[in-house]
Each structure stands twice: as structure tokens, then as C-alpha cells.
Design a protein around this motif. Structure first.
Motif, PDB file in Angstrom:
ATOM      1  N   ASP A  17      -2.932  10.052  -4.882  1.00 19.02           N
ATOM      2  CA  ASP A  17      -2.973  10.957  -6.027  1.00 19.02           C
ATOM      3  C   ASP A  17      -4.428  11.357  -6.291  1.00 19.02           C
ATOM      4  OD1 ASP A  17      -3.026  12.139  -8.554  1.00 19.02           O
ATOM      5  OD2 ASP A  17      -1.520  10.778  -9.365  1.00 19.02           O
ATOM      6  N   ARG A  18      -4.760  12.627  -6.070  1.00 18.75           N
ATOM      7  CA  ARG A  18      -6.144  13.104  -6.202  1.00 18.75           C
ATOM      8  C   ARG A  18      -6.727  12.908  -7.604  1.00 18.75           C
ATOM      9  NH1 ARG A  18      -9.185  15.372  -1.874  1.00 18.75           N
ATOM     10  NH2 ARG A  18      -7.732  15.571  -0.160  1.00 18.75           N
ATOM     11  N   SER A  19      -5.881  12.726  -8.607  1.00 19.58           N
ATOM     12  CA  SER A  19      -6.400  12.530  -9.961  1.00 19.58           C
ATOM     13  C   SER A  19      -6.931  11.111 -10.174  1.00 19.58           C
ATOM     14  CB  SER A  19      -5.327  12.849 -11.006  1.00 19.58           C
ATOM     15  OG  SER A  19      -4.275  11.910 -10.942  1.00 19.58           O
ATOM     16  N   HIS A  20      -6.765  10.220  -9.184  1.00 19.48           N
ATOM     17  CA  HIS A  20      -7.227   8.832  -9.301  1.00 19.48           C
ATOM     18  C   HIS A  20      -8.338   8.471  -8.317  1.00 19.48           C
ATOM     19  CE1 HIS A  20      -2.928   7.865 -10.907  1.00 19.48           C
ATOM     20  NE2 HIS A  20      -3.689   8.406 -11.828  1.00 19.48           N
ATOM     21  N   PHE A  21      -8.757   9.435  -7.468  1.00 17.90           N
ATOM     22  CA  PHE A  21      -9.736   9.153  -6.413  1.00 17.90           C
ATOM     23  C   PHE A  21     -10.775  10.262  -6.332  1.00 17.90           C
ATOM     24  CE2 PHE A  21      -5.750   7.130  -5.368  1.00 17.90           C
ATOM     25  CZ  PHE A  21      -6.138   5.843  -5.053  1.00 17.90           C
ATOM     26  N   THR A  22     -11.998   9.923  -5.888  1.00 22.34           N
ATOM     27  CA  THR A  22     -13.070  10.903  -5.757  1.00 22.34           C
ATOM     28  C   THR A  22     -13.020  11.639  -4.434  1.00 22.34           C
ATOM     29  OG1 THR A  22     -14.610   9.307  -4.796  1.00 22.34           O
ATOM     30  CG2 THR A  22     -14.636   9.552  -7.200  1.00 22.34           C
ATOM     31  N   GLY A  23     -12.261  11.159  -3.473  1.00 23.14           N
ATOM     32  CA  GLY A  23     -12.164  11.802  -2.168  1.00 23.14           C
ATOM     33  C   GLY A  23     -10.847  11.461  -1.522  1.00 23.14           C
ATOM     34  N   PRO A  24     -10.654  11.902  -0.277  1.00 22.63           N
ATOM     35  CA  PRO A  24      -9.362  11.699   0.381  1.00 22.63           C
ATOM     36  C   PRO A  24      -9.091  10.242   0.743  1.00 22.63           C
ATOM     37  CG  PRO A  24     -10.857  12.975   1.781  1.00 22.63           C
ATOM     38  CD  PRO A  24     -11.577  12.693   0.520  1.00 22.63           C
ATOM     39  N   ILE A  25      -7.884   9.827   0.416  1.00 20.27           N
ATOM     40  CA  ILE A  25      -7.420   8.486   0.775  1.00 20.27           C
ATOM     41  C   ILE A  25      -5.978   8.576   1.251  1.00 20.27           C
ATOM     42  CG2 ILE A  25      -8.921   7.421  -0.961  1.00 20.27           C
ATOM     43  CD1 ILE A  25      -5.352   6.873  -1.548  1.00 20.27           C
ATOM     44  N   THR A  26      -5.572   7.560   2.005  1.00 20.15           N
ATOM     45  CA  THR A  26      -4.165   7.406   2.364  1.00 20.15           C
ATOM     46  C   THR A  26      -3.723   6.037   1.884  1.00 20.15           C
ATOM     47  OG1 THR A  26      -4.718   6.528   4.540  1.00 20.15           O
ATOM     48  CG2 THR A  26      -4.253   8.894   4.396  1.00 20.15           C
ATOM     49  N   GLN A  27      -2.445   5.924   1.590  1.00 21.43           N
ATOM     50  CA  GLN A  27      -1.926   4.633   1.154  1.00 21.43           C
ATOM     51  C   GLN A  27      -0.586   4.366   1.817  1.00 21.43           C
ATOM     52  OE1 GLN A  27      -2.148   5.027  -3.063  1.00 21.43           O
ATOM     53  NE2 GLN A  27      -0.306   6.251  -3.209  1.00 21.43           N
ATOM     54  N   LEU A  28      -0.413   3.123   2.202  1.00 21.31           N
ATOM     55  CA  LEU A  28       0.820   2.681   2.824  1.00 21.31           C
ATOM     56  C   LEU A  28       1.421   1.598   1.951  1.00 21.31           C
ATOM     57  CD1 LEU A  28       2.807   2.447   5.228  1.00 21.31           C
ATOM     58  CD2 LEU A  28       1.274   0.719   6.154  1.00 21.31           C
ATOM     59  N   PRO A  29       2.535   1.877   1.278  1.00 23.04           N
ATOM     60  CA  PRO A  29       3.182   0.833   0.471  1.00 23.04           C
ATOM     61  C   PRO A  29       3.683  -0.299   1.369  1.00 23.04           C
ATOM     62  CG  PRO A  29       4.026   3.012  -0.086  1.00 23.04           C
ATOM     63  CD  PRO A  29       3.222   3.161   1.163  1.00 23.04           C
ATOM     64  N   VAL A  30       3.290  -1.520   1.030  1.00 20.37           N
ATOM     65  CA  VAL A  30       3.735  -2.702   1.762  1.00 20.37           C
ATOM     66  C   VAL A  30       4.808  -3.428   0.961  1.00 20.37           C
ATOM     67  CG1 VAL A  30       3.006  -4.912   2.740  1.00 20.37           C
ATOM     68  CG2 VAL A  30       1.499  -2.932   2.901  1.00 20.37           C
ATOM     69  N   HIS A  31       4.603  -3.486  -0.366  1.00 19.12           N
ATOM     70  CA  HIS A  31       5.581  -4.123  -1.255  1.00 19.12           C
ATOM     71  C   HIS A  31       5.559  -3.394  -2.593  1.00 19.12           C
ATOM     72  CE1 HIS A  31       8.001  -7.257  -3.129  1.00 19.12           C
ATOM     73  NE2 HIS A  31       7.159  -7.200  -4.144  1.00 19.12           N
ATOM     74  N   GLU A  32       6.719  -2.891  -2.999  1.00 17.90           N
ATOM     75  CA  GLU A  32       6.831  -2.214  -4.289  1.00 17.90           C
ATOM     76  C   GLU A  32       8.093  -2.677  -4.992  1.00 17.90           C
ATOM     77  OE1 GLU A  32       4.840   1.837  -4.621  1.00 17.90           O
ATOM     78  OE2 GLU A  32       6.140   2.032  -2.868  1.00 17.90           O
ATOM     79  N   SER A  33       8.118  -2.462  -6.296  1.00 22.21           N
ATOM     80  CA  SER A  33       9.262  -2.836  -7.104  1.00 22.21           C
ATOM     81  C   SER A  33       9.442  -1.779  -8.175  1.00 22.21           C
ATOM     82  CB  SER A  33       9.014  -4.200  -7.759  1.00 22.21           C
ATOM     83  OG  SER A  33       9.997  -4.473  -8.734  1.00 22.21           O
ATOM     84  N   SER A  34      10.663  -1.608  -8.648  1.00 19.68           N
ATOM     85  CA  SER A  34      10.906  -0.674  -9.749  1.00 19.68           C
ATOM     86  C   SER A  34      10.446  -1.251 -11.089  1.00 19.68           C
ATOM     87  CB  SER A  34      12.388  -0.302  -9.812  1.00 19.68           C
ATOM     88  OG  SER A  34      13.165  -1.467  -9.994  1.00 19.68           O
ATOM     89  N   ASP A  35      10.156  -2.547 -11.137  1.00 19.83           N
ATOM     90  CA  ASP A  35       9.673  -3.201 -12.354  1.00 19.83           C
ATOM     91  C   ASP A  35       8.163  -2.994 -12.468  1.00 19.83           C
ATOM     92  OD1 ASP A  35       8.827  -4.873 -14.377  1.00 19.83           O
ATOM     93  OD2 ASP A  35       9.715  -6.696 -13.535  1.00 19.83           O
ATOM     94  N   PRO A  36       7.669  -2.254 -13.488  1.00 16.55           N
ATOM     95  CA  PRO A  36       6.236  -1.987 -13.604  1.00 16.55           C
ATOM     96  C   PRO A  36       5.391  -3.240 -13.830  1.00 16.55           C
ATOM     97  CG  PRO A  36       7.397  -1.183 -15.539  1.00 16.55           C
ATOM     98  CD  PRO A  36       8.439  -1.652 -14.569  1.00 16.55           C
TER      99      PRO A  36
END
Length: 123
Positions: A17-36
Motif C-alpha cells: 500500500d503506497r500510503s504506508h511506504f516511501t518507495g516500492p515494496i512487495t509483500q508476501l503474506p505467510v500467515h494471516e487471520s481475519s482476527d485483527p
């Protein structure tokens, strides 16, 4: 159980998400949950000089540098240089940023606990 190879990672990585970073990044989800309030794990790749905006995690964050050179800073503290294998433990609620050092890219495993509150770009 989920096993990811390097090829899987290259195919599955998403632009950050460009609104959270100063330049280009990629991210690979390894573990996620619907619980915040749960644990979230990502492999994040920062291009040269890219970094996060200031942010904090309700339950803290663990970072392990996988490749390249990075930098991090807690609000009011010194900038800390990072190298492959380095581990960073950020306490709950501590405002900080992290990303690639100038002249190099960097990737790290980020394990975040609870919600994330985002601020603006680092100075």
C-alpha cells in the motif's frame, strides 16, 4: 501447513500500500487471520531506499533481515543499521519505521501482533 518456495514467493508477492511506504515494496503474506488482534507474518521486500512510514503495533513486532542491508529507528532514538540475520524486537505501541538502506535493497520477515496504526513518512 503451508510451505512456500522462492518461486511461490515470486509469484505470490503483492505490491504494498503506497500510503504506508516511501518507495516500492512487495509483500508476501505467510500467515494471516481475519482476527485483527491475531498474529500476522509477511516477507517484505524493499527496493533501494524504500521504507515504511512511522507506525506502531498494538502487540509489538519482530523483524528478521533475510537479504540486503536495512535501517530502522524508534521515535526519538538513533537510526540502527541492519544486516542479514539481524533480529529486531519492537515493544508494543512503540512508534518506529524500517526499510532498505541507501544503495541497496532489503527483505525481512515481519511478525506483527495485533492492529497497526500508521503515521506519516520518516524525516
Amino acid at each position: 501447513m503451508k510451505r512456500l518456495t522462492r518461486d511461490d514467493a515470486r509469484r505470490s508477492a503483492q505490491e504494498g500500500d503506497r500510503s504506508h511506504f516511501t518507495g516500492p515494496i512487495t509483500q508476501l503474506p505467510v500467515h494471516e487471520s481475519s482476527d485483527p488482534q491475531s498474529v500476522r507474518a509477511l516477507v517484505v521486500g524493499f527496493q533501494e531506499g524504500a521504507r515504511t512510514h512511522w507506525h506502531r503495533h498494538a502487540g509489538g513486532q519482530l523483524l528478521q533481515v533475510l537479504e540486503g542491508r536495512g535501517r530502522t529507528q524508534s521515535r526519538g532514538g538513533p537510526v540502527v543499521e541492519l544486516a542479514p540475520g539481524d533480529l529486531v524486537s519492537v515493544p508494543p505501541g512503540e512508534e518506529h519505521w524500517h526499510g532498505a538502506a541507501e544503495g541497496t535493497s532489503m527483505s525481512h520477515l515481519a511478525v506483527s501482533l495485533g492492529t497497526t496504526d500508521w503515521g506519516g513518512p520518516p524525516d
